[in-house]
Design an enzyme around this catalytic site. Structure first.
Site, mmCIF file in Angstrom:
data_model
loop_
_atom_site.group_PDB
_atom_site.id
_atom_site.type_symbol
_atom_site.label_atom_id
_atom_site.label_comp_id
_atom_site.label_asym_id
_atom_site.label_seq_id
_atom_site.Cartn_x
_atom_site.Cartn_y
_atom_site.Cartn_z
ATOM 1 N N ASP A 1 0.865 -1.178 0.000
ATOM 2 C CA ASP A 1 0.000 0.000 0.000
ATOM 3 C C ASP A 1 0.904 1.231 0.000
ATOM 4 O O ASP A 1 1.638 1.444 0.964
ATOM 5 C CB ASP A 1 -0.842 -0.052 1.285
ATOM 6 N N ASP B 1 -2.860 4.734 -2.246
ATOM 7 C CA ASP B 1 -3.757 5.337 -1.264
ATOM 8 C C ASP B 1 -4.143 6.774 -1.631
ATOM 9 O O ASP B 1 -3.281 7.556 -2.047
ATOM 10 C CB ASP B 1 -3.044 5.354 0.100
ATOM 11 N N GLU C 1 -6.903 3.866 -5.118
ATOM 12 C CA GLU C 1 -8.055 4.222 -4.283
ATOM 13 C C GLU C 1 -8.484 5.590 -4.767
ATOM 14 O O GLU C 1 -7.830 6.589 -4.463
ATOM 15 C CB GLU C 1 -7.661 4.268 -2.804
ATOM 16 N N HIS D 1 -10.641 -1.998 5.149
ATOM 17 C CA HIS D 1 -10.294 -1.567 6.508
ATOM 18 C C HIS D 1 -10.933 -0.228 6.869
ATOM 19 O O HIS D 1 -10.728 0.257 7.973
ATOM 20 C CB HIS D 1 -8.770 -1.455 6.606
ATOM 21 N N ASP D 2 -11.648 0.394 5.928
ATOM 22 C CA ASP D 2 -12.271 1.703 6.180
ATOM 23 C C ASP D 2 -13.777 1.619 6.378
ATOM 24 O O ASP D 2 -14.435 2.659 6.542
ATOM 25 C CB ASP D 2 -12.021 2.645 4.994
HETATM 26 C C1 NOJ Z 1 -7.444 5.889 2.780
HETATM 27 C C2 NOJ Z 1 -7.103 4.728 3.660
HETATM 28 O O1 NOJ Z 1 -7.770 3.592 3.183
HETATM 29 C C3 NOJ Z 1 -7.499 5.120 5.056
HETATM 30 O O2 NOJ Z 1 -7.453 4.039 5.942
HETATM 31 C C4 NOJ Z 1 -6.606 6.247 5.493
HETATM 32 O O3 NOJ Z 1 -7.019 6.720 6.753
HETATM 33 C C5 NOJ Z 1 -6.644 7.417 4.502
HETATM 34 N N1 NOJ Z 1 -6.603 6.990 3.125
HETATM 35 C C6 NOJ Z 1 -5.482 8.325 4.719
HETATM 36 O O4 NOJ Z 1 -4.305 7.707 4.283
#
Ligand code: NOJ
Length: 514
Positions: A54, A156, A213, A282-283
């Site tokens: 990542d 990311d 992402e 994970h979000d």
């Molecule tokens: C997206 C990530 O998936 C998330 O977990 C993170 O807090 C933010 N970007 C900042 O890097």
């Protein structure tokens, strides 16, 4: 070929689960050493599995040496590596932008007498991609790991790397008088030049794959972002997710909204690029809790989600525990939560006048920690994950919902994932067959066909708690006589009498079309 995507494993103060990198060249000792990473890449490779890292390239940790230098003065070697601006004449922040985790996107730095920009938390200062030295340093990092043998990268927060040429206040969109930084900086024209440069410098001539992402990059932008003329192999789209970003207001959604979003993504990627299919990461809270009512049977719900995940056209991303049917946690106090966004959301809710119980209920429903509990391997202490102290407690259900128990139980969610994965391996039509939605207006059933010449499958999933008919109108399937059920999530194909005329509550089937 399979792959395992690791969320960031670099040295980090772990303010944001590793998305605050302090050294991109060194593995966080919490996880192991660089030698352990080499061994992982090697051992996975021997099993036909690539390791995907990542890359957090919009920002670093404020503990990164680049930032520690940059903040010292306005004229040092790293002074232009981050985004610094003078205060407004009244001393306030340069713009009214609200960071994604809440509060101003600007933090004052005494030593420089300037503000720095952070799209996320104050401990995550944004890098200045306009500076060619910054870009080169980032490409060098990626190439270091490519040389180590990683299979690719998840990029990311990538649509935020380019900032607009002039920074202006946005129209306030909330009670705090601020304006969402996302709206002000996402997908700014010129970003693709940076990303083409990344592709040339890092990916071209290698066999790695990339997934961006890319929240805020819409279907119209897709041909510029993915495929032969794009910059990545795939980008995650978020339109089909039902967990809303506004934690105070429960998002109203209908099954047809989800289906439309998935069908639209399938349509655009049929033309250009490829689609990464996912329902959890994970979000986000666990999908069983988001897509199904509380009284739904969690095993059937987990099997239903898994069916859509593994049969749509695209690359399925299975998130840790999804294959075991994990559900959300609900801890009694905000102090039990580690996620900085959950804490920030909780505090904002209190300051807006919500009670502690209300603020905690938002956290229970939406917290990212719902999906960040340790992997449950067995029924031993800490679910066999560690003999140390994990960063979060394991889920209460670990004695029954663990990999060992589910592997031994043919009625488990895991057993269904295995069955579907085997079926997918044996039926190429699930990889390359066309996708066509069936019964698009149904609010109970998501059904679609996958077709490759004479090789045709019908997938139908009942998202409701009542029996539901499958309407074949417009599907090209003349009658149920032509449909033979091969797999049912109820494990008793016989009970369908071979046809899916009516799906049972939360039932998922895969059928052959003759
Ligand atoms: C997206 C990530 O998936 C998330 O977990 C993170 O807090 C933010 N970007 C900042 O890097």
């Amino acid at each position: 070929m399979g792959a395992v995507w690791l969320t960031p494993v670099f040295v980090s103060p772990m303010e944001d689960n590793g998305y605050d990198v302090a050294d991109y060249y060194t593995i966080n000792p919490l996880y192991g050493s660089n030698e352990d990473m080499d061994a992982l890449i090697e051992a996975a490779g021997q099993r036909g599995i690539r390791i995907v890292m990542d890359l957090v390239y919009n920002h670093t940790s404020d503990q990164h040496e680049w930032f520690r230098e940059s903040m010292q003065s306005r004229d040092n070697a790293y002074s232009d590596w981050y985004i610094w601006r003078d205060a407004k004449p009244d001393g306030s922040a340069p713009t009214n932008w609200r960071s994604i985790f809440g509060g101003s996107a600007w933090t004052w730095c005494e030593s420089r007498q300037q503000y720095y920009l952070h799209t996320f938390a104050p401990s995550q200062p944004d890098l200045n991609w306009e500076n060619p030295e910054v870009r080169q340093a980032l490409y060098d990092i990626a190439n270091y790991w490519v040389d180590k043998g990683v299979g690719g990268f998840r990029m990311d927060a990538i649509p935020y790397i380019k900032k607009p040429p002039v920074f202006k206040d946005g129209t306030p969109d909330g009670v705090d008088g601020m304006s969402d930084v996302h709206a002000m900086t996402v997908n700014t024209p010129g970003i693709l030049d940076f990303l083409h440069e990344f592709r040339q410098q890092v990916q071209d001539g290698t066999d790695i794959f990339t997934v961006g992402e890319a929240n805020g990059v819409g279907p119209d932008d897709l041909p510029d972002w993915v495929g032969s003329n794009g910059v990545f192999d795939m980008i995650f789209s978020f339109d089909h997710l039902v967990d809303g970003d506004n934690w105070r207001v429960e998002k109203q959604w209908k099954l047809t909204d989800v289906k439309q979003a998935l069908t639209a993504a399938e349509a655009v990627t049929a033309e250009a690029g490829w689609y990464p299919v996912f329902f959890e990461n994970h979000d986000k809270p666990r999908s069983i809790d988001s897509y199904f009512p509380e009284d739904a049977d969690p095993v059937l719900a987990g099997r239903a989600m898994g069916t859509v995940l593994l049969t749509l056209r695209g690359t399925p991303f299975i998130y840790e525990g999804e294959e075991l049917g994990y559900t959300n946690v609900a801890w009694p106090s905000i102090d039990d939560y580690n996620d900085l966004n959950s804490r920030s959301q909780y505090n904002s809710a209190l300051s807006e006048g919500y009670t502690e119980a209300e603020a905690l209920s938002f956290v229970h429903r939406h917290s990212r920690d719902n999906a960040r509990t340790p992997m449950q391997w067995n029924a031993e202490a800490n679910a066999g994950f560690t003999t140390g102290t994990p960063w979060l407690p394991v889920h209460d259900d670990y004695t029954s919902e663990n990999a060992q128990a589910e592997a031994a139980d043919p009625a488990s969610v895991l057993a269904w994932y295995h069955r579907l994965a085997d079926f997918r391996q044996a039926n190429e039509v699930l990889c390359d067959g066309d996708y066509r939605e069936v019964a698009a207006s149904s609010e109970q059933v998501y059904a679609f066909t996958r077709e490759n010449g004479d090789d045709k499958l019908l997938i139908a999933v009942n998202f409701s708690g009542s029996e539901a008919p499958v309407d074949l109108t417009g599907s090209g399937i003349a009658s149920f006589e032509d449909v033979e059920v091969l797999l049912s999530s109820y494990d008793d194909i016989e009970a369908t009498a071979g046809t899916p005329e009516a799906l049972r509550p939360y039932e998922a089937i895969v059928a052959r079309i003759r």
